[in-house]
Design an enzyme around this catalytic site. Structure first.
Site, PDB file in Angstrom:
ATOM      1  N   ASN A  39      11.224 -18.518 -58.287  1.00 11.68           N
ATOM      2  CA  ASN A  39      12.138 -19.309 -57.476  1.00 11.68           C
ATOM      3  C   ASN A  39      11.307 -20.355 -56.720  1.00 11.68           C
ATOM      4  OD1 ASN A  39      13.714 -20.111 -55.092  1.00 11.68           O
ATOM      5  ND2 ASN A  39      15.194 -18.615 -55.857  1.00 11.68           N
ATOM      6  N   HIS A  50      15.878 -21.663 -59.443  1.00 15.02           N
ATOM      7  CA  HIS A  50      15.824 -20.208 -59.318  1.00 15.02           C
ATOM      8  C   HIS A  50      14.761 -19.687 -60.279  1.00 15.02           C
ATOM      9  CE1 HIS A  50      20.102 -19.548 -57.492  1.00 15.02           C
ATOM     10  NE2 HIS A  50      19.463 -20.567 -56.932  1.00 15.02           N
ATOM     11  N   GLU A  52      14.804 -17.632 -62.836  1.00 15.19           N
ATOM     12  CA  GLU A  52      15.163 -17.677 -64.247  1.00 15.19           C
ATOM     13  C   GLU A  52      15.209 -19.111 -64.760  1.00 15.19           C
ATOM     14  OE1 GLU A  52      17.201 -14.160 -62.244  1.00 15.19           O
ATOM     15  OE2 GLU A  52      16.953 -16.289 -61.814  1.00 15.19           O
ATOM     16  N   CYS A  77      21.882 -14.719 -60.513  1.00 11.84           N
ATOM     17  CA  CYS A  77      23.104 -15.273 -59.929  1.00 11.84           C
ATOM     18  C   CYS A  77      23.985 -15.783 -61.068  1.00 11.84           C
ATOM     19  CB  CYS A  77      22.760 -16.412 -58.964  1.00 11.84           C
ATOM     20  SG  CYS A  77      22.178 -17.899 -59.815  1.00 11.84           S
ATOM     21  N   CYS A  80      22.359 -18.722 -63.125  1.00 17.56           N
ATOM     22  CA  CYS A  80      21.354 -18.269 -64.083  1.00 17.56           C
ATOM     23  C   CYS A  80      21.997 -17.446 -65.194  1.00 17.56           C
ATOM     24  CB  CYS A  80      20.273 -17.480 -63.358  1.00 17.56           C
ATOM     25  SG  CYS A  80      19.351 -18.499 -62.176  1.00 17.56           S
TER      26      CYS A  80
END
Length: 144
Positions: A39, A50, A52, A77, A80
């Site tokens: 992140n 983020h 990912e 989230c 992602c």
């Protein structure tokens, strides 16, 4: 511990050392790490960086993601998770989902296998961060 989850944890810890949010991710194909990410919302002042998303960005163009596994320290989230579904990544290995677990059902409903390893190390890392930086955490999950 699995070497790939350890690599994701290492990314998360590096992000925290940089003043960011401790969430890390690695993309694996055929037992090899294709890309790493963490992140970087704080470090790069970028709301979509983020863990990912940074990992997938670092992977660059791939012919396919259908033969990959994404490891992440925290349940993704919806942003992602949507990218995981869009790229047809078949499996996500999650360090923990106690802190944030909203997208599991979404991922599974789109055919993504979700394996939650529920590591105390990942839970503790997030708890320590949230205690130290509650405003930053709430900004990250859009709860301000």
């Amino acid at each position: 511990m699995d070497e790939f989850m350890q690599a994701a944890i290492d990314e998360a810890r590096q992000g925290r050392r940089e003043g960011g949010i401790p969430i890390g991710s690695v993309l694996v194909r055929g037992g090899q790490i294709v890309a790493r990410g963490r992140n970087k919302r704080v470090q790069e002042n970028n709301p979509i960086k983020h863990g990912e998303m940074d990992c997938l960005y670092n992977a660059g163009r791939q012919r396919t993601y259908r033969d990959t596994v994404l490891y992440t320290t925290l349940m993704p989230c919806f942003m992602c998770a949507g990218t995981i579904v869009q790229f047809k990544i078949p499996k996500v290995v999650v360090g923990e989902s106690r802190t944030f677990g909203e997208s599991q059902e979404f991922l599974e409903s789109h055919g993504v296998e979700v394996e939650i390893v529920d590591l105390d190390e990942c839970v503790q890392m997030m708890q320590e961060f949230i205690e130290a930086e509650p405003t930053l955490w709430n900004e990250d999950i859009m709860e301000l």
